[in-house]
Design a protein around this motif. Structure first.
Motif, mmCIF file in Angstrom:
data_model
loop_
_atom_site.group_PDB
_atom_site.id
_atom_site.type_symbol
_atom_site.label_atom_id
_atom_site.label_comp_id
_atom_site.label_asym_id
_atom_site.label_seq_id
_atom_site.Cartn_x
_atom_site.Cartn_y
_atom_site.Cartn_z
ATOM 1 N N ASN A 5 -4.527 -1.429 12.182
ATOM 2 C CA ASN A 5 -3.351 -0.861 11.530
ATOM 3 C C ASN A 5 -2.076 -1.300 12.235
ATOM 4 O O ASN A 5 -2.130 -1.906 13.314
ATOM 5 N N TYR A 7 2.159 0.085 12.839
ATOM 6 C CA TYR A 7 3.218 1.079 12.696
ATOM 7 C C TYR A 7 4.556 0.408 12.979
ATOM 8 O O TYR A 7 4.639 -0.449 13.847
ATOM 9 N N HIS A 17 7.290 2.523 8.562
ATOM 10 C CA HIS A 17 6.253 1.859 7.775
ATOM 11 C C HIS A 17 4.902 2.017 8.475
ATOM 12 O O HIS A 17 4.821 1.992 9.695
ATOM 13 N N TYR A 18 3.862 2.175 7.684
ATOM 14 C CA TYR A 18 2.508 2.213 8.197
ATOM 15 C C TYR A 18 1.633 1.377 7.281
ATOM 16 O O TYR A 18 1.691 1.517 6.058
ATOM 17 N N GLY A 19 0.855 0.484 7.866
ATOM 18 C CA GLY A 19 -0.087 -0.322 7.107
ATOM 19 C C GLY A 19 -1.462 -0.243 7.740
ATOM 20 O O GLY A 19 -1.588 -0.150 8.963
ATOM 21 N N GLU A 20 -2.475 -0.250 6.903
ATOM 22 C CA GLU A 20 -3.848 -0.108 7.397
ATOM 23 C C GLU A 20 -4.724 -1.169 6.737
ATOM 24 O O GLU A 20 -4.625 -1.391 5.532
ATOM 25 N N TRP A 21 -5.583 -1.825 7.546
ATOM 26 C CA TRP A 21 -6.440 -2.873 7.013
ATOM 27 C C TRP A 21 -7.917 -2.594 7.259
ATOM 28 O O TRP A 21 -8.651 -2.391 6.315
ATOM 29 N N ASP A 124 8.867 -3.159 -1.791
ATOM 30 C CA ASP A 124 7.551 -3.681 -2.172
ATOM 31 C C ASP A 124 7.354 -5.101 -1.682
ATOM 32 O O ASP A 124 6.250 -5.469 -1.284
ATOM 33 N N SER A 127 6.340 -4.992 1.979
ATOM 34 C CA SER A 127 4.939 -4.564 2.127
ATOM 35 C C SER A 127 3.972 -5.672 1.722
ATOM 36 O O SER A 127 2.979 -5.918 2.409
ATOM 37 N N THR A 128 4.275 -6.359 0.635
ATOM 38 C CA THR A 128 3.418 -7.449 0.159
ATOM 39 C C THR A 128 3.402 -8.606 1.145
ATOM 40 O O THR A 128 2.338 -9.128 1.488
ATOM 41 N N LEU A 130 4.169 -8.550 4.337
ATOM 42 C CA LEU A 130 3.518 -8.122 5.580
ATOM 43 C C LEU A 130 2.005 -8.176 5.425
ATOM 44 O O LEU A 130 1.300 -8.672 6.304
ATOM 45 N N ASP A 131 1.504 -7.681 4.314
ATOM 46 C CA ASP A 131 0.065 -7.717 4.060
ATOM 47 C C ASP A 131 -0.453 -9.156 4.050
ATOM 48 O O ASP A 131 -1.473 -9.459 4.675
#
Length: 145
Positions: A5, A7, A17-21, A124, A127-128, A130-131
């Motif tokens: 993840n 932060y 922002h928080y992202g999780e994989w 968006d 987020s895209t 970054l992913d």
């Protein structure tokens, strides 16, 4: 190897922002509580390192490792903190976190007049991108154990 993840915090401790994989285990608490605990731990580790270091701490601490994961830390001059949790096989990711800040955060958040700095990121495209960036890393594995 994999990324669990990521932060992004502002200088006041708000999670922007928080992202999780590939996170296998959830904390069992609300995300807001998890964000507070993470920021508090970072604050304490930074303080401990600066007080106990026999040398000048110009870079602060870079990583924190347990028997199960590795926390990579990057802080900008403006107080933005980027934290990425990975498995133990991932080398120091400071340059990667700097790239996330300079090429993604600055380009899609700071330079975007619709994004209000200090508020949760709602872009968006950020987020895209970054992913896509995380998934393209050489140590990212979608099926990590």
């Amino acid at each position: 190897m994999t990324v669990h993840n990521l932060y992004i915090f502002d200088r006041n401790g708000s999670c922007l922002h928080y992202g999780e994989w590939n996170r296998k285990k959830q904390a069992g608490i609300s995300k807001e509580e998890e964000f507070k605990l993470m920021y508090g731990m970072l604050f304490s580790i930074r303080s401990f390192c600066s007080k106990m270091s026999p040398l000048d701490m110009k870079d602060g601490f870079l990583t924190f490792q347990t028997s199960k994961y590795k926390l990579h830390y990057y802080e900008t001059a403006t107080g933005i903190k980027i934290i990425m949790n990975t498995d133990l096989g991932v080398p120091n990711a400071r340059d990667i976190l700097h790239q996330i800040y300079s090429t993604l955060y600055v380009e899609y958040i700071v330079k975007n007049p619709l994004c209000v700095l200090g508020e949760q990121l709602s872009s968006d495209i950020f987020s895209t991108r970054l992913d896509l960036y995380i998934r393209a890393l050489p140590f990212f594995s979608p099926r990590a154990a």
